[in-house]
Design an enzyme around this catalytic site. Structure first.
Site, PDB file in Angstrom:
ATOM      1  N   ASN A  92       1.063  -1.158   0.142  1.00  0.00           N
ATOM      2  CA  ASN A  92      -0.296  -0.367   0.596  1.00  0.00           C
ATOM      3  C   ASN A  92       0.356   1.459   0.109  1.00  0.00           C
ATOM      4  O   ASN A  92       1.828   1.321   0.740  1.00  0.00           O
ATOM      5  CB  ASN A  92      -1.048   0.244   1.400  1.00  0.00           C
ATOM      6  CG  ASN A  92      -0.301  -0.555   2.645  1.00  0.00           C
ATOM      7  OD1 ASN A  92       0.604  -1.378   2.593  1.00  0.00           O
ATOM      8  ND2 ASN A  92      -0.934  -0.102   3.602  1.00  0.00           N
ATOM      9  N   SER A 132       2.217  -1.501  -7.221  1.00  0.00           N
ATOM     10  CA  SER A 132       1.302  -0.076  -6.737  1.00  0.00           C
ATOM     11  C   SER A 132       1.330   0.609  -7.610  1.00  0.00           C
ATOM     12  O   SER A 132       2.588   1.159  -8.717  1.00  0.00           O
ATOM     13  CB  SER A 132       1.665   0.390  -4.981  1.00  0.00           C
ATOM     14  OG  SER A 132       2.490  -1.315  -4.536  1.00  0.00           O
ATOM     15  N   GLU A 162      -1.272  -1.774 -12.659  1.00  0.00           N
ATOM     16  CA  GLU A 162      -2.604  -1.812 -12.707  1.00  0.00           C
ATOM     17  C   GLU A 162      -3.421  -1.572 -12.946  1.00  0.00           C
ATOM     18  O   GLU A 162      -3.845  -0.175 -11.847  1.00  0.00           O
ATOM     19  CB  GLU A 162      -2.116  -2.597 -10.898  1.00  0.00           C
ATOM     20  CG  GLU A 162      -3.720  -4.255 -11.187  1.00  0.00           C
ATOM     21  CD  GLU A 162      -3.920  -5.050 -12.007  1.00  0.00           C
ATOM     22  OE1 GLU A 162      -2.584  -5.429 -12.457  1.00  0.00           O
ATOM     23  OE2 GLU A 162      -4.195  -4.883 -13.411  1.00  0.00           O
ATOM     24  N   LYS A 221      -0.292   5.745 -15.887  1.00  0.00           N
ATOM     25  CA  LYS A 221      -1.336   5.446 -14.136  1.00  0.00           C
ATOM     26  C   LYS A 221      -2.069   6.253 -13.351  1.00  0.00           C
ATOM     27  O   LYS A 221      -3.356   6.312 -13.858  1.00  0.00           O
ATOM     28  CB  LYS A 221      -0.493   4.569 -13.039  1.00  0.00           C
ATOM     29  CG  LYS A 221      -1.272   3.445 -12.278  1.00  0.00           C
ATOM     30  CD  LYS A 221      -2.139   3.100 -12.341  1.00  0.00           C
ATOM     31  CE  LYS A 221      -3.553   2.287 -11.072  1.00  0.00           C
ATOM     32  NZ  LYS A 221      -3.831   1.629 -10.599  1.00  0.00           N
ATOM     33  N   ALA A 224      -4.335   8.056 -15.778  1.00  0.00           N
ATOM     34  CA  ALA A 224      -5.827   7.348 -16.611  1.00  0.00           C
ATOM     35  C   ALA A 224      -7.170   7.123 -14.858  1.00  0.00           C
ATOM     36  O   ALA A 224      -8.038   8.027 -15.386  1.00  0.00           O
ATOM     37  CB  ALA A 224      -5.010   6.132 -16.600  1.00  0.00           C
ATOM     38  N   CYS A 277      -7.218   4.236  -5.242  1.00  0.00           N
ATOM     39  CA  CYS A 277      -6.949   5.252  -6.257  1.00  0.00           C
ATOM     40  C   CYS A 277      -7.166   6.400  -6.109  1.00  0.00           C
ATOM     41  O   CYS A 277      -6.188   7.751  -6.558  1.00  0.00           O
ATOM     42  CB  CYS A 277      -7.209   4.134  -6.905  1.00  0.00           C
ATOM     43  SG  CYS A 277      -6.134   2.490  -6.793  1.00  0.00           S
ATOM     44  N   LYS A 280      -6.155   9.544  -3.776  1.00  0.00           N
ATOM     45  CA  LYS A 280      -4.683   9.551  -3.359  1.00  0.00           C
ATOM     46  C   LYS A 280      -3.654   9.653  -4.858  1.00  0.00           C
ATOM     47  O   LYS A 280      -3.109  10.635  -5.246  1.00  0.00           O
ATOM     48  CB  LYS A 280      -3.925   8.140  -3.438  1.00  0.00           C
ATOM     49  CG  LYS A 280      -3.365   7.536  -2.694  1.00  0.00           C
ATOM     50  CD  LYS A 280      -2.395   6.302  -2.413  1.00  0.00           C
ATOM     51  CE  LYS A 280      -2.947   5.701  -4.165  1.00  0.00           C
ATOM     52  NZ  LYS A 280      -2.053   4.239  -4.010  1.00  0.00           N
ATOM     53  N   ARG A 443     -26.854   7.143  -5.617  1.00  0.00           N
ATOM     54  CA  ARG A 443     -26.883   5.675  -6.552  1.00  0.00           C
ATOM     55  C   ARG A 443     -26.923   6.070  -7.892  1.00  0.00           C
ATOM     56  O   ARG A 443     -27.827   5.075  -8.414  1.00  0.00           O
ATOM     57  CB  ARG A 443     -26.265   4.878  -6.111  1.00  0.00           C
ATOM     58  CG  ARG A 443     -25.343   4.510  -5.068  1.00  0.00           C
ATOM     59  CD  ARG A 443     -23.674   4.777  -5.524  1.00  0.00           C
ATOM     60  NE  ARG A 443     -22.619   4.954  -4.977  1.00  0.00           N
ATOM     61  CZ  ARG A 443     -21.500   4.879  -5.357  1.00  0.00           C
ATOM     62  NH1 ARG A 443     -21.405   5.556  -6.635  1.00  0.00           N
ATOM     63  NH2 ARG A 443     -21.094   4.703  -4.200  1.00  0.00           N
TER      64      ARG A 443
HETATM   65  C1  UDX Z   1     -10.155   2.188 -10.014  1.00  0.00           C
HETATM   66  C2  UDX Z   1      -9.681   2.877 -11.928  1.00  0.00           C
HETATM   67  O1  UDX Z   1     -11.143   2.227 -12.390  1.00  0.00           O
HETATM   68  C3  UDX Z   1      -8.730   1.404 -12.602  1.00  0.00           C
HETATM   69  O2  UDX Z   1      -8.489   0.922 -13.107  1.00  0.00           O
HETATM   70  C4  UDX Z   1      -7.631   1.555 -11.181  1.00  0.00           C
HETATM   71  O3  UDX Z   1      -6.589   0.313 -11.823  1.00  0.00           O
HETATM   72  C5  UDX Z   1      -8.073   1.685  -9.552  1.00  0.00           C
HETATM   73  O4  UDX Z   1      -8.858   2.886  -9.371  1.00  0.00           O
HETATM   74  P1  UDX Z   1     -11.490   1.128  -8.348  1.00  0.00           P
HETATM   75  O5  UDX Z   1     -11.259   2.677  -7.529  1.00  0.00           O
HETATM   76  O6  UDX Z   1     -11.188  -0.094  -8.301  1.00  0.00           O
HETATM   77  O7  UDX Z   1     -10.977   1.326  -9.717  1.00  0.00           O
HETATM   78  O8  UDX Z   1     -12.946   1.430  -9.199  1.00  0.00           O
HETATM   79  P2  UDX Z   1     -13.871   1.898 -10.076  1.00  0.00           P
HETATM   80  O9  UDX Z   1     -15.188   1.486 -10.238  1.00  0.00           O
HETATM   81  O10 UDX Z   1     -13.115   3.251 -10.696  1.00  0.00           O
HETATM   82  O11 UDX Z   1     -14.517   3.487  -9.138  1.00  0.00           O
HETATM   83  C6  UDX Z   1     -14.074   4.303  -8.382  1.00  0.00           C
HETATM   84  C7  UDX Z   1     -15.790   5.351  -7.617  1.00  0.00           C
HETATM   85  O12 UDX Z   1     -15.948   5.355  -8.152  1.00  0.00           O
HETATM   86  C8  UDX Z   1     -16.770   4.529  -7.106  1.00  0.00           C
HETATM   87  O13 UDX Z   1     -16.743   4.908  -5.819  1.00  0.00           O
HETATM   88  C9  UDX Z   1     -17.294   3.965  -7.925  1.00  0.00           C
HETATM   89  O14 UDX Z   1     -18.925   4.256  -7.484  1.00  0.00           O
HETATM   90  C10 UDX Z   1     -17.835   5.796  -8.226  1.00  0.00           C
HETATM   91  N1  UDX Z   1     -17.947   5.849 -10.037  1.00  0.00           N
HETATM   92  C11 UDX Z   1     -17.757   5.446 -10.839  1.00  0.00           C
HETATM   93  C12 UDX Z   1     -19.520   6.807  -9.907  1.00  0.00           C
HETATM   94  O15 UDX Z   1     -19.490   7.681  -8.894  1.00  0.00           O
HETATM   95  N2  UDX Z   1     -19.888   7.056 -10.761  1.00  0.00           N
HETATM   96  C13 UDX Z   1     -18.992   6.397 -12.672  1.00  0.00           C
HETATM   97  O16 UDX Z   1     -20.158   6.138 -13.823  1.00  0.00           O
HETATM   98  C14 UDX Z   1     -18.145   4.970 -11.929  1.00  0.00           C
HETATM   99  P1  ADP Z   2      -3.856  -2.527  -2.600  1.00  0.00           P
HETATM  100  O1  ADP Z   2      -5.268  -2.177  -2.959  1.00  0.00           O
HETATM  101  O2  ADP Z   2      -2.442  -1.237  -3.096  1.00  0.00           O
HETATM  102  O3  ADP Z   2      -3.601  -4.161  -2.965  1.00  0.00           O
HETATM  103  P2  ADP Z   2      -3.524  -3.416   0.374  1.00  0.00           P
HETATM  104  O4  ADP Z   2      -3.541  -2.860   1.513  1.00  0.00           O
HETATM  105  O5  ADP Z   2      -4.782  -3.717   0.420  1.00  0.00           O
HETATM  106  O6  ADP Z   2      -3.634  -2.460  -0.611  1.00  0.00           O
HETATM  107  O7  ADP Z   2      -2.996  -4.550   0.336  1.00  0.00           O
HETATM  108  C1  ADP Z   2      -1.264  -3.854   0.509  1.00  0.00           C
HETATM  109  C2  ADP Z   2      -0.384  -5.279   1.822  1.00  0.00           C
HETATM  110  O8  ADP Z   2       1.235  -4.729   1.590  1.00  0.00           O
HETATM  111  C3  ADP Z   2      -1.536  -5.071   3.014  1.00  0.00           C
HETATM  112  O9  ADP Z   2      -1.545  -6.338   3.531  1.00  0.00           O
HETATM  113  C4  ADP Z   2       0.586  -4.950   3.405  1.00  0.00           C
HETATM  114  O10 ADP Z   2       0.336  -5.682   5.088  1.00  0.00           O
HETATM  115  C5  ADP Z   2       1.371  -5.551   2.366  1.00  0.00           C
HETATM  116  N1  ADP Z   2       2.662  -4.830   3.407  1.00  0.00           N
HETATM  117  C6  ADP Z   2       3.225  -3.806   3.368  1.00  0.00           C
HETATM  118  N2  ADP Z   2       4.652  -3.626   3.561  1.00  0.00           N
HETATM  119  C7  ADP Z   2       4.897  -4.899   3.252  1.00  0.00           C
HETATM  120  C8  ADP Z   2       6.511  -4.906   3.671  1.00  0.00           C
HETATM  121  N3  ADP Z   2       7.593  -4.794   3.444  1.00  0.00           N
HETATM  122  N4  ADP Z   2       6.168  -6.330   3.506  1.00  0.00           N
HETATM  123  C9  ADP Z   2       5.147  -7.266   3.488  1.00  0.00           C
HETATM  124  N5  ADP Z   2       3.990  -6.923   2.852  1.00  0.00           N
HETATM  125  C10 ADP Z   2       3.521  -5.600   2.834  1.00  0.00           C
END
Ligand code: UDX
Ligand code: ADP
Length: 463
Positions: A92, A132, A162, A221, A224, A277, A280, A443
């Site tokens: 993360n 990440s 990703e 990334k 996008a 995402c 951030k 929604r």
């Molecule tokens: C996003 C990107 O889509 C993905 O490509 C990237 O790798 C990570 O970030 P994610 O955050 O998992 O993915 O979900 P996404 O489907 O993009 O939705 C993000 C937020 O926008 C959600 O809260 C969703 O409900 C909201 N959303 C989405 C809207 O409010 N309106 C829309 O039309 C689409």
């Molecule tokens: P993402 O959505 O990016 O996958 P998450 O918070 O779900 O983020 O997952 C990130 C994972 O990485 C957590 O489970 C955390 O414990 C792990 N992590 C963070 N730092 C390290 C590290 N140095 N070694 C191993 N695992 C780690």
């Protein structure tokens, strides 16, 4: 170098599903996913694959098929690093909560720790892949740590962002729009790119595998995600105007989406986007722009976040205003807490902020979400540090059943687009509520006319 073993550091929403799909599509590779969090690894290893820590449609079946064969989950971080030829970093990268760049820059301490661990244990050449989302030029920092603290072995750093979206991760991984791989332009860099390309080529057509330099990949990334979030803020920016003028945002979205240059996706007006995402990554982009003195660029993208915050605030304000300017002691029921449907992830979910505002107004918040429990809801609220854990616990209660959650409520707020919500017996919910019974559909998934026919006072977003 022949690739036989892969290690992925971080068993989260990205690392888990991504490695499960690689394992399924590449039975000739052995993949070990490691994490510092013992509880998380234990859950991934749970005998019943329905208990894995991440809910994602289709994931538990892929894990059931591959786990123990060529997919392993482990806490033995160093062993897995040492044995692998390719190491994915999937940890993360939250927004910094302290120091320089607080509230904006990405906190890279977990990434740095990974780089140091790799440098310490690597005894032969390795390819290190950034999975990440990272600020532009992070690869450079990782490389510097690896080259200066390592045992003299060679590292190639690749950026392979990703693009999966939660809730559709497995199908996104199986049928990606594109795979992006950024690497050095040197001969070694190109070899590393080729090694990773060969892995994806086991199931992704080669013409969908795009290669660039490292920085283009890292910036793509962020870009996008900024573009996707911008579309949501753009449509949301018109919802207030629709509410004032009598235009209907759903009709507007449909009309503009039929222009093939605009397209119909990501135009769904909502209470605001959430997820780990969008916010951030945009904050990151803003921080990078500011650090180069590009203030107009920074301000332009920052507006996407400002609009999203406004949308959440406006929703909470509307509930208070509509309920005769006070919600003190009133029961407001939330349907949904996850940031979107088909996930148990709640990071940055709009529901957290709406609940926080309503608790400030002394409302009693009741929640039903098919995949989120009370513990998670309370920890999300505690994380905001608005009030003590005891106060949060006294004001929020979650239920296993939507009808119980809505019993005696003054208003229902729909905050996640779970499909089941549209199919409830809303007459039954209406009968159990205080009158007048209000619905705030964050929604736009309910049928306004039908809700009004039942007797609800219905408020959608932008209509
Ligand atoms: C996003 C990107 O889509 C993905 O490509 C990237 O790798 C990570 O970030 P994610 O955050 O998992 O993915 O979900 P996404 O489907 O993009 O939705 C993000 C937020 O926008 C959600 O809260 C969703 O409900 C909201 N959303 C989405 C809207 O409010 N309106 C829309 O039309 C689409
Ligand atoms: P993402 O959505 O990016 O996958 P998450 O918070 O779900 O983020 O997952 C990130 C994972 O990485 C957590 O489970 C955390 O414990 C792990 N992590 C963070 N730092 C390290 C590290 N140095 N070694 C191993 N695992 C780690």
């Amino acid at each position: 170098m022949e690739i036989t073993k892969i290690c992925c550091i971080g068993a989260g929403y990205v690392g888990g599903p991504t490695m499960a799909v690689i394992a399924q599509k590449c039975p000739h590779l052995t993949i070990t996913v490691v994490d510092l969090n013992q509880e998380r690894i234990d859950a991934w290893n749970d005998e019943n694959t329905d208990n894995i820590p991440i809910f994602e449609p289709g994931l538990s079946a892929v894990v059931a098929e591959t786990r123990g064969k060529n997919l392993f989950f482990s806490n033995a971080v160093e062993k897995a690093i040492e044995e692998a030829q390719i190491i994915f970093i999937s940890v993360n990268t939250p927004t910094k909560t302290y120091g320089k760049g607080k509230g904006m820059a990405a906190d890279l301490k977990y990434i740095e720790l990974c780089a140091r661990q790799i440098a310490k244990v690597a005894k032969d050449n390795k390819i290190v892949v950034e999975k990440s989302t990272l600020p532009v030029r992070t690869a450079e920092a990782i490389k510097s740590i690896l080259d200066n603290t390592g045992n003299g072995v060679q590292f190639q750093i690749l950026s392979n962002p990703e693009f999966l979206a939660e809730g559709t991760a497995i199908s996104d991984l199986l049928h990606p729009d594109r795979i992006l791989i950024g690497g050095d332009q040197t001969a070694e860099g190109q070899k590393a790119i080729q090694a990773l390309t060969d892995i994806y080529a086991n199931w992704v057509p080669r013409d969908k595998i795009l290669t660039t330099n490292v920085w283009s990949s890292e910036l793509s990334k962020l870009t996008a995600n900024a573009f996707l979030a911008q579309r949501i803020s753009s449509i949301n920016a018109l919802t207030e105007l629709c509410e004032k003028t009598g235009a209907d945002i759903n009709e507007v979205a449909r009309a503009i989406g039929m222009d093939s240059r605009i397209g119909p996706k990501f135009l769904k007006a909502s209470v605001g986007f959430g997820g780990s995402c969008f916010k951030k990554d945009i904050l990151n982009l803003v921080y990078i722009a500011k650090s180069y003195g590009l203030n107009e660029t920074a301000a332009y993208w920052e507006q996407v976040i400002i609009m999203n915050d406004h949308q959440k605030k406006r929703f909470a304000d509307k509930i208070v205003k509509t309920l005769y300017n006070t919600v003190a002691g009133k029961k407001i029921s939330f349907l949904g807490w996850a940031f979107k449907k088909n996930t148990n992830d709640t990071r940055e979910s709009a529901a957290i902020y709406i609940a926080d505002d309503l608790i400030n107004e002394q409302a009693a918040v009741c929640v039903y979400d098919p995949k989120v429990n009370q513990k998670k809801i309370l920890s999300d609220l505690d994380y905001l540090e608005t009030r003590s854990s005891q106060e949060n616990a006294a004001n929020v209660q979650s239920f296993d059943n939507p009808f119980e959650a809505c019993q005696g409520a003054h208003a229902v707020a729909v905050l996640t687009e779970w499909e089941e919500f549209a199919h409830y017996d809303w007459k039954k919910i209406y009968d159990a509520m205080q009158k007048p019974a209000f619905v705030f559909d964050g929604r736009n998934i309910l049928n306004k006319k039908e809700m009004q026919k039942i007797g609800f006072v219905y408020h959608g977003i932008g209509s």
